[in-house]
Design a protein around this motif. Structure first.
Motif, PDB file in Angstrom:
ATOM      1  N   UNK A  53       6.384  13.091  -1.693  1.00  0.00           N
ATOM      2  CA  UNK A  53       7.601  13.498  -2.395  1.00  0.00           C
ATOM      3  C   UNK A  53       7.704  15.017  -2.364  1.00  0.00           C
ATOM      4  N   UNK A  54       8.880  15.516  -1.949  1.00  0.00           N
ATOM      5  CA  UNK A  54       9.067  16.960  -1.867  1.00  0.00           C
ATOM      6  C   UNK A  54       9.544  17.521  -3.211  1.00  0.00           C
ATOM      7  N   UNK A  55       9.793  18.824  -3.253  1.00  0.00           N
ATOM      8  CA  UNK A  55      10.174  19.504  -4.498  1.00  0.00           C
ATOM      9  C   UNK A  55      11.507  19.015  -5.051  1.00  0.00           C
ATOM     10  N   UNK A  56      12.365  18.444  -4.190  1.00  0.00           N
ATOM     11  CA  UNK A  56      13.661  17.920  -4.637  1.00  0.00           C
ATOM     12  C   UNK A  56      13.581  16.462  -5.085  1.00  0.00           C
ATOM     13  N   UNK A  57      12.381  15.889  -5.068  1.00  0.00           N
ATOM     14  CA  UNK A  57      12.205  14.505  -5.488  1.00  0.00           C
ATOM     15  C   UNK A  57      12.492  13.483  -4.402  1.00  0.00           C
ATOM     16  N   UNK A  58      12.659  13.917  -3.148  1.00  0.00           N
ATOM     17  CA  UNK A  58      12.907  13.010  -2.028  1.00  0.00           C
ATOM     18  C   UNK A  58      11.559  12.530  -1.489  1.00  0.00           C
ATOM     19  N   UNK A  59      11.410  11.207  -1.434  1.00  0.00           N
ATOM     20  CA  UNK A  59      10.167  10.611  -0.953  1.00  0.00           C
ATOM     21  C   UNK A  59      10.395  10.073   0.459  1.00  0.00           C
ATOM     22  N   UNK A  60       9.431  10.335   1.345  1.00  0.00           N
ATOM     23  CA  UNK A  60       9.526   9.882   2.734  1.00  0.00           C
ATOM     24  C   UNK A  60       8.198   9.277   3.175  1.00  0.00           C
ATOM     25  N   UNK A  61       8.267   8.458   4.220  1.00  0.00           N
ATOM     26  CA  UNK A  61       7.079   7.881   4.850  1.00  0.00           C
ATOM     27  C   UNK A  61       7.471   7.522   6.286  1.00  0.00           C
ATOM     28  N   UNK A  62       6.467   7.391   7.176  1.00  0.00           N
ATOM     29  CA  UNK A  62       6.766   7.068   8.575  1.00  0.00           C
ATOM     30  C   UNK A  62       5.602   6.323   9.212  1.00  0.00           C
ATOM     31  N   UNK A  63       5.963   5.316  10.027  1.00  0.00           N
ATOM     32  CA  UNK A  63       5.028   4.578  10.873  1.00  0.00           C
ATOM     33  C   UNK A  63       5.572   4.657  12.293  1.00  0.00           C
ATOM     34  N   UNK A  64       4.745   5.096  13.244  1.00  0.00           N
ATOM     35  CA  UNK A  64       5.194   5.216  14.635  1.00  0.00           C
ATOM     36  C   UNK A  64       4.135   4.661  15.568  1.00  0.00           C
ATOM     37  N   UNK A  65       4.607   4.146  16.713  1.00  0.00           N
ATOM     38  CA  UNK A  65       3.697   3.725  17.762  1.00  0.00           C
ATOM     39  C   UNK A  65       4.366   3.869  19.114  1.00  0.00           C
ATOM     40  N   UNK A  66       3.538   3.988  20.161  1.00  0.00           N
ATOM     41  CA  UNK A  66       4.041   4.130  21.531  1.00  0.00           C
ATOM     42  C   UNK A  66       3.706   2.880  22.322  1.00  0.00           C
TER      43      UNK A  66
ATOM     44  N   UNK B  74      11.079   4.888   9.667  1.00  0.00           N
ATOM     45  CA  UNK B  74      11.081   5.913   8.629  1.00  0.00           C
ATOM     46  C   UNK B  74      11.676   5.366   7.339  1.00  0.00           C
ATOM     47  N   UNK B  75      11.130   5.821   6.240  1.00  0.00           N
ATOM     48  CA  UNK B  75      11.646   5.487   4.910  1.00  0.00           C
ATOM     49  C   UNK B  75      12.027   6.782   4.208  1.00  0.00           C
ATOM     50  N   UNK B  76      13.174   6.748   3.498  1.00  0.00           N
ATOM     51  CA  UNK B  76      13.621   7.889   2.701  1.00  0.00           C
ATOM     52  C   UNK B  76      14.190   7.344   1.402  1.00  0.00           C
ATOM     53  N   UNK B  77      13.785   7.952   0.288  1.00  0.00           N
ATOM     54  CA  UNK B  77      14.372   7.591  -1.008  1.00  0.00           C
ATOM     55  C   UNK B  77      14.662   8.862  -1.784  1.00  0.00           C
ATOM     56  N   UNK B  78      15.943   9.023  -2.084  1.00  0.00           N
ATOM     57  CA  UNK B  78      16.375  10.143  -2.903  1.00  0.00           C
ATOM     58  C   UNK B  78      16.343   9.697  -4.367  1.00  0.00           C
ATOM     59  N   UNK B  79      16.166  10.625  -5.301  1.00  0.00           N
ATOM     60  CA  UNK B  79      16.094  10.243  -6.712  1.00  0.00           C
ATOM     61  C   UNK B  79      17.280   9.371  -7.119  1.00  0.00           C
ATOM     62  N   UNK B  80      16.989   8.233  -7.731  1.00  0.00           N
ATOM     63  CA  UNK B  80      18.005   7.323  -8.229  1.00  0.00           C
ATOM     64  C   UNK B  80      18.671   6.457  -7.176  1.00  0.00           C
ATOM     65  N   UNK B  81      18.282   6.616  -5.917  1.00  0.00           N
ATOM     66  CA  UNK B  81      18.936   5.863  -4.854  1.00  0.00           C
ATOM     67  C   UNK B  81      18.053   4.770  -4.286  1.00  0.00           C
ATOM     68  N   UNK B  82      18.613   4.016  -3.330  1.00  0.00           N
ATOM     69  CA  UNK B  82      17.827   2.980  -2.667  1.00  0.00           C
ATOM     70  C   UNK B  82      16.859   3.610  -1.671  1.00  0.00           C
ATOM     71  N   UNK B  83      15.960   2.811  -1.155  1.00  0.00           N
ATOM     72  CA  UNK B  83      15.101   3.246  -0.058  1.00  0.00           C
ATOM     73  C   UNK B  83      15.831   2.928   1.240  1.00  0.00           C
ATOM     74  N   UNK B  84      16.011   3.924   2.080  1.00  0.00           N
ATOM     75  CA  UNK B  84      16.640   3.723   3.380  1.00  0.00           C
ATOM     76  C   UNK B  84      15.551   3.520   4.424  1.00  0.00           C
ATOM     77  N   UNK B  85      15.641   2.376   5.118  1.00  0.00           N
ATOM     78  CA  UNK B  85      14.753   2.058   6.242  1.00  0.00           C
ATOM     79  C   UNK B  85      15.533   2.356   7.510  1.00  0.00           C
ATOM     80  N   UNK B  86      14.965   3.191   8.374  1.00  0.00           N
ATOM     81  CA  UNK B  86      15.615   3.598   9.624  1.00  0.00           C
ATOM     82  C   UNK B  86      14.588   3.428  10.734  1.00  0.00           C
ATOM     83  N   UNK B  87      14.890   2.554  11.699  1.00  0.00           N
ATOM     84  CA  UNK B  87      13.980   2.362  12.819  1.00  0.00           C
ATOM     85  C   UNK B  87      14.709   2.672  14.115  1.00  0.00           C
ATOM     86  N   UNK B  88      14.026   3.363  15.011  1.00  0.00           N
ATOM     87  CA  UNK B  88      14.604   3.745  16.299  1.00  0.00           C
ATOM     88  C   UNK B  88      13.510   3.698  17.356  1.00  0.00           C
TER      89      UNK B  88
END
Length: 159
Positions: free
Chosen positions: A76-89, A107-121
């Motif tokens: 979680x960064x100073x703005x309260x945004x939490x992130x995580x990442x799993x990658x493979x080749x 990738x996962x991103x969650x801003x304070x009070x919001x949902x968790x966004x799952x983004x895969x590419x």
């Protein structure tokens, strides 16, 4: 040639819960219609091989040998945004022949009070990218993302 099939979904759950389901590769068969099995030493670690057993929309299956390149746990960064990442080749024969290179990021991103966004590419490159079927990969990613949402939200229960 390049292609970047992707899927994004918002999940009404804490990021840490989504992360736990993502890393529980032994349970993929219980919920994941795209990657119905994932073989990797436990716990998952950077450098581990991971063999993904994939089911395409038409029912055909294949094995995809990969190597885990990143496991960035939730921070979680100073703005309260939490992130995580799993990658493979991708580590299959087409890569060894320099025909296709593929790196998948989840990738996962969650801003304070919001949902968790799952983004895969999947970042595909190389002369044989079209043979990798970017459109069918994108369709599989959509099924994976929607199933992850259903799984996590069922575990968490009503908000």
């Amino acid at each position: 040639m390049r292609a970047e099939p992707r899927a994004i979904v918002d999940i009404e759950a804490p990021l840490e819960q989504v992360w736990a389901v993502m890393l529980d590769t032994e349970a993929y068969g219980d919920w994941n219609p795209f990657v119905f099995r994932a073989e990797t030493p436990q716990p998952a670690a950077v450098g581990n091989p991971i063999v993904l057993h994939v089911r395409w929309a038409g029912g055909r299956t294949t094995r995809s040998p990969e190597v885990i390149t990143a496991i960035d746990p939730p921070t979680t960064d100073a703005d309260g945004v939490t992130t995580a990442r799993l990658s493979y080749v991708y580590a299959g024969l087409p890569t060894r022949l320099r025909l296709i290179r593929g790196t998948r990021h989840q990738r996962l991103v969650r801003r304070p009070g919001g949902p968790t966004t799952y983004d895969t590419v999947e970042e595909f490159s190389g002369p044989a990218v079209r043979l990798a079927g970017p459109d069918r990969v994108a369709e599989g990613f959509r099924r994976h993302a929607e199933a992850l949402k259903r799984r996590v939200e069922a575990l968490v229960g009503p908000s």
